[in-house]
Enzyme design. Structure first.
Site, PDB file in Angstrom:
ATOM      1  N   ARG A 295       0.855  -1.182   0.000  1.00 29.65           N
ATOM      2  CA  ARG A 295       0.000   0.000   0.000  1.00 29.65           C
ATOM      3  C   ARG A 295       0.895   1.238   0.000  1.00 29.65           C
ATOM      4  O   ARG A 295       1.510   1.564   1.007  1.00 29.65           O
ATOM      5  CB  ARG A 295      -0.925  -0.019   1.225  1.00 29.65           C
ATOM      6  CG  ARG A 295      -1.597   1.300   1.496  1.00 29.65           C
ATOM      7  CD  ARG A 295      -2.673   1.198   2.554  1.00 29.65           C
ATOM      8  NE  ARG A 295      -2.230   0.681   3.831  1.00 29.65           N
ATOM      9  CZ  ARG A 295      -1.610   1.398   4.772  1.00 29.65           C
ATOM     10  NH1 ARG A 295      -1.323   2.667   4.564  1.00 29.65           N
ATOM     11  NH2 ARG A 295      -1.260   0.860   5.918  1.00 29.65           N
ATOM     12  N   HIS A 299      -3.744   4.187   4.762  1.00 32.48           N
ATOM     13  CA  HIS A 299      -4.806   3.189   4.887  1.00 32.48           C
ATOM     14  C   HIS A 299      -6.132   3.786   4.445  1.00 32.48           C
ATOM     15  O   HIS A 299      -6.874   3.181   3.667  1.00 32.48           O
ATOM     16  CB  HIS A 299      -4.895   2.719   6.335  1.00 32.48           C
ATOM     17  CG  HIS A 299      -6.032   1.788   6.599  1.00 32.48           C
ATOM     18  ND1 HIS A 299      -6.057   0.498   6.126  1.00 32.48           N
ATOM     19  CD2 HIS A 299      -7.194   1.964   7.272  1.00 32.48           C
ATOM     20  CE1 HIS A 299      -7.192  -0.088   6.502  1.00 32.48           C
ATOM     21  NE2 HIS A 299      -7.899   0.785   7.191  1.00 32.48           N
ATOM     22  N   TYR A 308       4.244   5.519  11.277  1.00 28.00           N
ATOM     23  CA  TYR A 308       4.557   4.135  11.641  1.00 28.00           C
ATOM     24  C   TYR A 308       5.424   3.391  10.630  1.00 28.00           C
ATOM     25  O   TYR A 308       5.789   2.241  10.865  1.00 28.00           O
ATOM     26  CB  TYR A 308       3.266   3.348  11.887  1.00 28.00           C
ATOM     27  CG  TYR A 308       2.272   3.377  10.744  1.00 28.00           C
ATOM     28  CD1 TYR A 308       2.415   2.553   9.630  1.00 28.00           C
ATOM     29  CD2 TYR A 308       1.171   4.227  10.779  1.00 28.00           C
ATOM     30  CE1 TYR A 308       1.507   2.573   8.584  1.00 28.00           C
ATOM     31  CE2 TYR A 308       0.239   4.249   9.750  1.00 28.00           C
ATOM     32  CZ  TYR A 308       0.407   3.429   8.659  1.00 28.00           C
ATOM     33  OH  TYR A 308      -0.507   3.467   7.628  1.00 28.00           O
TER      34      TYR A 308
END
Length: 401
Positions: A295, A299, A308
């Site tokens: 990805r 998200h 993160y």
């Protein structure tokens, strides 16, 4: 030296598996190496550099793919990416409440979507804009979901494409039940049989619904392909924090085959998906596909991936861009020229303009609909609530509120 397998299955004396809140530096390096390589079991037919990899086991499933077909797959991915980028921009400009990007996962979705036959059923999560494209669902039909005006405006039976599912993993149970019905009704057993494919992410494999779907599909030999898009991150948690085994190997515990494919390789994904659907269509039970991809965006538009994950990781995956590898292959083998690429670009520009115009001019649904669409038959309590609300809301019409 640590290895990807030691990241989840350390040898004695090497160190603990990554179950602690803060993994060691060695574990982080091993994890990054695992996400960049995919392991020896990875099925790949087209390298990131656009070179064709001969593979007798899988070449036969795409032996009919012509240069024109490959150009079509390229076009599908480009247009899907443009739909995604336009949706992202519309959310940033306040036209959508949220958007779920698929950037980087175009090959996984187009490869799987184009493997589906007209009689096959697909159950998406909330990111399958590319599969929707393959199932002839108009991109504009997706916008109401993210604008908050409807749950999807297409006919799931006519399109053979279920409505988007927001609850993580719930679509797997729905798909398992549907596929069991296909089995009970005798719709499997030959080339004209039916199959079902259900899409979910790596994070969903930590949900009970997914495992219950595995159990039911397995014991009833349901014609169901579990298509897991492992994009390496379940929001902010890496795959290595969710499973001690590569995800495709989980199928072994339920008694059906699992396979890992390069999810950035549209040709390999098409081949593996065709094989898996054929297995199910002929009554050979379920199959798990792990499409190993990445990805490249957040998200959702409410997420900040910089909190993160490392920029170096993202940059490494940009070199494996699923669209670029097909473009390079087409150019190298003189199967496409500048005129073709320009025409695809112009088509994507037109599609984006149409999508934007539709979104900006979408009418608000009538207030009464939140009551009329709850029950098939009304009842006095609901009618009283409706009347009270509409009376209250009417006091604001034409006012300053």
């Amino acid at each position: 030296m640590s290895s990807p397998e030691q990241w989840t299955h350390p040898e004695p004396g090497v160190g603990p598996a990554a179950t602690a809140a803060a993994p060691t530096a060695e574990q982080v390096i091993a994890g990054l190496r695992a996400t960049s390589e995919g392991g020896p079991e990875l099925v790949q037919l087209l390298t990131p550099e656009g070179e064709r990899v001969p593979n007798p086991e899988w070449d036969r499933y795409v032996a009919d793919i012509t240069a024109d077909d490959l150009r079509g797959l390229y076009r599908d991915m480009v247009l899907t990416r443009r739909i995604d980028r336009e949706g992202n921009a519309l959310q940033r400009q306040g036209q959508l409440g949220i958007w779920v990007p698929l950037l980087g996962q175009e090959a996984a979705q187009i490869g799987a979507g184009r493997a589906l036959k007209p009689q096959d059923m697909a159950f998406p999560s909330y990111r399958e804009h590319g599969v929707a494209w393959c199932k002839d669902v108009a991109p504009s039909d997706l916008l109401g979901i993210f604008r908050g005006t409807d749950h999807g405006s297409w006919d799931p039976i006519a399109k053979r494409f279920h409505l988007y599912t927001i609850v993580i993993g719930n679509q797997v149970l729905n798909a398992a039940g549907y596929a069991m019905g296909q089995r009970f009704e005798g719709k499997v057993g030959d080339d004209d049989g039916e199959a079902t494919m259900v899409f979910f992410g790596d994070g969903a494999t930590s949900q009970g619904d997914v495992h219950e779907g595995f159990v039911w599909a397995s014991v009833y030999d349901a014609p169901l392909v579990f298509f897991c898009q492992n994009n390496q991150w379940a929001i902010s948690e890496p795959t290595e924090r969710q499973s001690r085994l590569p995800l495709y190997q989980r199928a072994r515990g339920y008694g059906f085959p699992g396979i890992r494919v390069d999810g950035n390789d549209v040709l390999a994904t098409l081949a593996v998906s065709r094989w898996a659907l054929s297995e199910c269509r002929h009554g050979n039970g379920p199959v798990l596909i792990e499409a190993f991809t990445y990805r490249m965006d957040a998200h959702t538009t409410t997420d900040d991936p910089s909190r993160y994950r490392l920029t170096d990781e993202l940059e490494a995956w940009k070199l494996k861009d699923p669209i670029e590898r097909v473009r390079v292959h087409l150019v190298r083998h003189e199967q496409a020229d500048k005129e073709f690429f320009d025409s695809v670009q112009a088509e994507s520009d037109q599609l984006a303009a149409e999508l934007r115009e539709f979104c900006v001019n979408m009418p608000d649904p009538p207030k009464e609909r939140i009551f009329s669409q709850v029950y098939e038959d009304g009842n006095p309590v609901l009618a009283a609530q409706r009347d009270t609300y509409l009376s209250y809301a009417s006091g604001f019409e034409g006012g300053d509120h």
